[in-house]
Scaffold this motif. Sequence first.
Motif, short mmCIF file in Angstrom:
data_model
loop_
_atom_site.label_atom_id
_atom_site.label_comp_id
_atom_site.label_asym_id
_atom_site.label_seq_id
_atom_site.Cartn_x
_atom_site.Cartn_y
_atom_site.Cartn_z
N ALA A 53 0.83 -1.21 0.00
CA ALA A 53 0.00 0.00 0.00
C ALA A 53 0.87 1.26 0.00
O ALA A 53 1.97 1.28 0.52
CB ALA A 53 -0.91 -0.01 1.22
N THR A 54 0.34 2.34 -0.59
CA THR A 54 1.08 3.61 -0.66
C THR A 54 0.66 4.57 0.44
O THR A 54 1.06 5.74 0.44
CB THR A 54 0.84 4.30 -2.02
OG1 THR A 54 -0.58 4.48 -2.18
CG2 THR A 54 1.40 3.48 -3.17
N SER A 55 -0.20 4.11 1.37
CA SER A 55 -0.58 4.99 2.48
C SER A 55 -1.25 4.15 3.56
O SER A 55 -1.75 3.05 3.28
CB SER A 55 -1.56 6.07 2.02
OG SER A 55 -2.76 5.47 1.56
N ASN A 56 -1.30 4.69 4.77
CA ASN A 56 -2.03 4.00 5.85
C ASN A 56 -3.50 3.86 5.47
O ASN A 56 -4.13 2.85 5.75
CB ASN A 56 -1.89 4.79 7.16
CG ASN A 56 -0.45 4.79 7.67
OD1 ASN A 56 0.30 3.86 7.39
ND2 ASN A 56 -0.07 5.83 8.40
N GLN A 57 -4.00 4.89 4.77
CA GLN A 57 -5.41 4.89 4.35
C GLN A 57 -5.67 3.70 3.41
O GLN A 57 -6.61 2.94 3.61
CB GLN A 57 -5.70 6.22 3.63
CG GLN A 57 -7.12 6.39 3.12
CD GLN A 57 -7.22 7.62 2.21
OE1 GLN A 57 -6.55 7.69 1.19
NE2 GLN A 57 -8.06 8.57 2.61
N SER A 58 -4.81 3.54 2.42
CA SER A 58 -5.01 2.44 1.47
C SER A 58 -4.75 1.10 2.13
O SER A 58 -5.39 0.10 1.80
CB SER A 58 -4.10 2.62 0.25
OG SER A 58 -4.51 3.75 -0.48
N GLU A 59 -3.83 1.09 3.08
CA GLU A 59 -3.52 -0.16 3.79
C GLU A 59 -4.73 -0.64 4.58
O GLU A 59 -5.13 -1.80 4.48
CB GLU A 59 -2.34 0.06 4.75
CG GLU A 59 -1.90 -1.22 5.44
CD GLU A 59 -0.62 -1.01 6.26
OE1 GLU A 59 0.30 -0.35 5.75
OE2 GLU A 59 -0.58 -1.50 7.40
N SER A 60 -5.39 0.30 5.28
CA SER A 60 -6.55 -0.16 6.08
C SER A 60 -7.72 -0.52 5.17
O SER A 60 -8.44 -1.48 5.44
CB SER A 60 -6.96 0.87 7.13
OG SER A 60 -6.94 2.16 6.59
N LEU A 61 -7.86 0.16 4.03
CA LEU A 61 -8.91 -0.22 3.08
C LEU A 61 -8.64 -1.63 2.55
O LEU A 61 -9.52 -2.49 2.52
CB LEU A 61 -8.95 0.78 1.92
CG LEU A 61 -9.92 0.49 0.77
CD1 LEU A 61 -11.36 0.46 1.26
CD2 LEU A 61 -9.75 1.55 -0.33
N ALA A 62 -7.39 -1.90 2.20
CA ALA A 62 -7.04 -3.22 1.65
C ALA A 62 -7.28 -4.31 2.70
O ALA A 62 -7.83 -5.38 2.39
CB ALA A 62 -5.58 -3.22 1.22
N LYS A 63 -6.90 -4.02 3.95
CA LYS A 63 -7.10 -5.01 5.02
C LYS A 63 -8.58 -5.30 5.21
O LYS A 63 -9.00 -6.45 5.32
CB LYS A 63 -6.51 -4.51 6.34
CG LYS A 63 -5.01 -4.71 6.44
CD LYS A 63 -4.46 -4.20 7.78
CE LYS A 63 -2.94 -4.42 7.86
NZ LYS A 63 -2.34 -3.48 8.86
N ALA A 64 -9.39 -4.24 5.17
CA ALA A 64 -10.84 -4.41 5.37
C ALA A 64 -11.44 -5.29 4.28
O ALA A 64 -12.37 -6.06 4.51
CB ALA A 64 -11.51 -3.04 5.38
#
Length: 225
Positions: A53-64
């Motif tokens: 992921a390129t951001s914490n935001q995208s990381e949490s979206l991907a995890k969800a």
Amino acid sequence: GDDMESKRIAAERAVEYIEDGMIVGLGTGSTAYWAIQKIGERMKEGLDIRAIATSNQSESLAKAIGISLVSFSDIKAVDVTIDGADEVDRQWNVIKGGGGALLREKIVAAASKQLIIIIDERKLVDRLGEFPLPVEIVQFGYEMTMHKLTELGCRPILREKDKKPFMTDNGNYIIDCEFGSIEKPVELHKEINMIPGVVDNGLFIHMADQVIVGFEDGSVKELRR
Ligand code: DER
């Protein structure tokens, strides 16, 4: 608004380029959002990929969504990164950073064999610079760094969030630099990154391998350089 639809169709077209076994860079922002959603859908149909992921935001979206994430310690390279942009010019030079994620986006893009930029038609410009250029700088001496940016011919604005300086995932500040128009993006990119205190800026020079544009009439164009 309807630009959401044009963002979504560009994003979904880009996801068609993802194949089993790939390491995929997940961009940041409202267009990359749709690519991440589509990747999640295709994984449910059996697509076998790992993502960074390129951001914490995208990381949490991907995890969800259940997308399996890796870190740079696990991989040698990224096969394809799909990411949005704030402006794209005719040479496919790009301004990014509207979402404040430009540093990790550029690191992941630079590690990628293929960088696919996904945009709605409004982002296509003849000349970069109407969108204020985001520049990531360290906090120490930020006033001086802003002054140095002024000397390059822009009006620098410290990005704020909830009346405090916006902090990037890396603990740095973002300065939005109003140039109005950028005549020579290749040179400007170098001049900005020479300033002590500057970490990086939102000019992605000669990095895009493909640009996919969604239009309000529902059509999608894969631009060829
Ligand atoms: O912050 C970023 O770099 C984003 O990718 C930005 O450039 C595009 O965001 P959008 O897709 O929400 O317009």
